[in-house]
Design a protein around this motif. Sequence first.
Motif, PDB file in Angstrom:
ATOM      1  N   SER A 234      59.861 -24.962  47.417  1.00  0.00           N
ATOM      2  CA  SER A 234      61.067 -24.616  46.662  1.00  0.00           C
ATOM      3  C   SER A 234      60.783 -23.994  45.299  1.00  0.00           C
ATOM      4  CB  SER A 234      61.951 -25.852  46.477  1.00  0.00           C
ATOM      5  OG  SER A 234      61.289 -26.852  45.710  1.00  0.00           O
ATOM      6  N   GLU A 235      59.752 -24.481  44.596  1.00  0.00           N
ATOM      7  CA  GLU A 235      59.479 -24.037  43.231  1.00  0.00           C
ATOM      8  C   GLU A 235      58.412 -22.943  43.150  1.00  0.00           C
ATOM      9  OE1 GLU A 235      61.152 -24.867  40.554  1.00  0.00           O
ATOM     10  OE2 GLU A 235      62.446 -26.225  41.684  1.00  0.00           O
ATOM     11  N   LYS A 236      57.638 -22.792  44.203  1.00  0.00           N
ATOM     12  CA  LYS A 236      56.597 -21.758  44.266  1.00  0.00           C
ATOM     13  C   LYS A 236      55.698 -21.761  43.019  1.00  0.00           C
ATOM     14  CE  LYS A 236      59.182 -18.747  47.354  1.00  0.00           C
ATOM     15  NZ  LYS A 236      60.123 -19.830  47.736  1.00  0.00           N
ATOM     16  N   PRO A 237      54.976 -22.867  42.792  1.00  0.00           N
ATOM     17  CA  PRO A 237      54.078 -22.936  41.634  1.00  0.00           C
ATOM     18  C   PRO A 237      52.949 -21.917  41.746  1.00  0.00           C
ATOM     19  CG  PRO A 237      53.639 -24.743  43.146  1.00  0.00           C
ATOM     20  CD  PRO A 237      54.889 -24.065  43.650  1.00  0.00           C
ATOM     21  N   ASP A 238      52.313 -21.631  40.614  1.00  0.00           N
ATOM     22  CA  ASP A 238      51.190 -20.692  40.594  1.00  0.00           C
ATOM     23  C   ASP A 238      49.896 -21.352  41.052  1.00  0.00           C
ATOM     24  OD1 ASP A 238      52.415 -18.217  39.380  1.00  0.00           O
ATOM     25  OD2 ASP A 238      52.905 -19.682  37.826  1.00  0.00           O
ATOM     26  N   LEU A 239      49.844 -22.702  40.948  1.00  0.00           N
ATOM     27  CA  LEU A 239      48.652 -23.447  41.365  1.00  0.00           C
ATOM     28  C   LEU A 239      49.052 -24.900  41.581  1.00  0.00           C
ATOM     29  CD1 LEU A 239      45.024 -23.101  40.157  1.00  0.00           C
ATOM     30  CD2 LEU A 239      46.093 -25.366  40.021  1.00  0.00           C
ATOM     31  N   VAL A 240      48.345 -25.581  42.493  1.00  0.00           N
ATOM     32  CA  VAL A 240      48.627 -26.984  42.793  1.00  0.00           C
ATOM     33  C   VAL A 240      47.380 -27.832  42.550  1.00  0.00           C
ATOM     34  CG1 VAL A 240      49.336 -28.637  44.565  1.00  0.00           C
ATOM     35  CG2 VAL A 240      50.317 -26.324  44.553  1.00  0.00           C
ATOM     36  N   VAL A 241      47.553 -28.897  41.782  1.00  0.00           N
ATOM     37  CA  VAL A 241      46.506 -29.921  41.620  1.00  0.00           C
ATOM     38  C   VAL A 241      46.918 -31.072  42.517  1.00  0.00           C
ATOM     39  CG1 VAL A 241      45.311 -31.460  40.030  1.00  0.00           C
ATOM     40  CG2 VAL A 241      46.045 -29.187  39.253  1.00  0.00           C
ATOM     41  N   LEU A 242      46.164 -31.314  43.586  1.00  0.00           N
ATOM     42  CA  LEU A 242      46.615 -32.161  44.687  1.00  0.00           C
ATOM     43  C   LEU A 242      45.666 -33.330  44.933  1.00  0.00           C
ATOM     44  CD1 LEU A 242      48.664 -32.411  47.094  1.00  0.00           C
ATOM     45  CD2 LEU A 242      47.078 -30.988  48.407  1.00  0.00           C
ATOM     46  N   ASP A 243      46.179 -34.552  44.786  1.00  0.00           N
ATOM     47  CA  ASP A 243      45.375 -35.741  45.067  1.00  0.00           C
ATOM     48  C   ASP A 243      45.174 -35.890  46.576  1.00  0.00           C
ATOM     49  OD1 ASP A 243      43.996 -38.157  44.449  1.00  0.00           O
ATOM     50  OD2 ASP A 243      45.775 -39.283  45.025  1.00  0.00           O
ATOM     51  N   LEU A 244      44.011 -36.375  46.961  1.00  0.00           N
ATOM     52  CA  LEU A 244      43.708 -36.534  48.389  1.00  0.00           C
ATOM     53  C   LEU A 244      44.476 -37.698  49.009  1.00  0.00           C
ATOM     54  CD1 LEU A 244      42.108 -35.942  50.953  1.00  0.00           C
ATOM     55  CD2 LEU A 244      40.210 -37.264  49.991  1.00  0.00           C
ATOM     56  N   MET A 245      44.458 -38.859  48.340  1.00  0.00           N
ATOM     57  CA  MET A 245      45.062 -40.064  48.900  1.00  0.00           C
ATOM     58  C   MET A 245      46.434 -40.294  48.280  1.00  0.00           C
ATOM     59  SD  MET A 245      42.743 -40.802  50.990  1.00  0.00           S
ATOM     60  CE  MET A 245      43.398 -42.364  51.584  1.00  0.00           C
ATOM     61  N   MET A 246      47.487 -39.961  49.040  1.00  0.00           N
ATOM     62  CA  MET A 246      48.864 -40.162  48.592  1.00  0.00           C
ATOM     63  C   MET A 246      49.694 -40.774  49.712  1.00  0.00           C
ATOM     64  SD  MET A 246      49.961 -36.860  46.300  1.00  0.00           S
ATOM     65  CE  MET A 246      49.623 -35.692  47.606  1.00  0.00           C
ATOM     66  N   PRO A 247      50.760 -41.495  49.355  1.00  0.00           N
ATOM     67  CA  PRO A 247      51.628 -42.070  50.395  1.00  0.00           C
ATOM     68  C   PRO A 247      52.474 -41.008  51.088  1.00  0.00           C
ATOM     69  CG  PRO A 247      52.515 -42.500  48.204  1.00  0.00           C
ATOM     70  CD  PRO A 247      51.166 -41.891  47.996  1.00  0.00           C
ATOM     71  N   GLU A 248      52.978 -41.363  52.275  1.00  0.00           N
ATOM     72  CA  GLU A 248      53.876 -40.540  53.082  1.00  0.00           C
ATOM     73  C   GLU A 248      53.182 -39.350  53.739  1.00  0.00           C
ATOM     74  OE1 GLU A 248      57.822 -39.798  51.696  1.00  0.00           O
ATOM     75  OE2 GLU A 248      57.758 -41.481  50.294  1.00  0.00           O
ATOM     76  N   MET A 249      52.313 -38.673  52.980  1.00  0.00           N
ATOM     77  CA  MET A 249      51.541 -37.568  53.536  1.00  0.00           C
ATOM     78  C   MET A 249      50.324 -37.357  52.633  1.00  0.00           C
ATOM     79  SD  MET A 249      52.695 -33.585  54.163  1.00  0.00           S
ATOM     80  CE  MET A 249      54.168 -34.084  55.063  1.00  0.00           C
ATOM     81  N   ASP A 250      49.103 -37.412  53.207  1.00  0.00           N
ATOM     82  CA  ASP A 250      47.926 -37.287  52.350  1.00  0.00           C
ATOM     83  C   ASP A 250      47.676 -35.828  51.966  1.00  0.00           C
ATOM     84  OD1 ASP A 250      46.484 -35.987  54.411  1.00  0.00           O
ATOM     85  OD2 ASP A 250      45.603 -37.848  55.117  1.00  0.00           O
ATOM     86  N   GLY A 251      46.734 -35.655  51.050  1.00  0.00           N
ATOM     87  CA  GLY A 251      46.454 -34.325  50.530  1.00  0.00           C
ATOM     88  C   GLY A 251      45.970 -33.347  51.586  1.00  0.00           C
TER      89      GLY A 251
END
Length: 234
Positions: free
Chosen positions: A45-62
């Motif tokens: 929805s927001e179309k960021p320029d870059l994503v910093v994404l953690d590997l271990m997250m709830p509901e759906m992992d990185g």
Amino acid sequence: MEKYKILVADDETAIVEFIEINLKRADFEVLKAYNGVEALDLIESEKPDLVVLDLMMPEMDGFEVCKKTRLFSDVPIIMLTAKGDDYDKIIGLEFGADDYMVKPFNPWELIARIQAILRRSSKKPLDEKNARLIYGNMTIDSLGRKVWKNGSLIELTPREYDLLMLFSSNPGKNFSREEVRKRIWGHEFIEERSIDVYVRRLRDKIEDSPDSPSMILTIWGVGYKSNPDIFDKK
């Protein structure tokens, strides 16, 4: 000039806030997500320029977020994880991640990697002000790893620069000598008294009165901290 928009996705609120503070100081706009589903929705929805994404997250992992993102977007992704396993790094890169950092990390190294990826991948020019921070009478160029005091360039060694970045990006935080060693030298052995020498040399270069420091303060019996009255200002 329009700011770059960075999405930070991690289920640990403290880590998200820590990254957000430093990204905003580098003049980035920050979006936040605390689980994988929320992260994926914001990417779409927001179309960021870059994503910093953690590997271990709830509901759906990185891994899954990265895999699903690549079905509709080529947004650059930097993966964060507490693990140092090369297997996780390989899987992340195979799923489409552009870079990989292991916690804990130096926030200025993260920002430097973000800037490097944006220069390579973005159609928007990277404004130099995104890389420059002002603290009191000092200007810090995190991209060029240069520091000016009252307009004059200060010659810092790589370790002195890393120390300055550690303290300036954590205003008022107490650091024991052992914490400083881990953050700056990692697994490399260095005696505590050597850390004191590095701090003294840094003070000689940035302080108006090195014998009565006002920027890098000594916490007796603990270690050091930066003066938040100086380093919390832009």
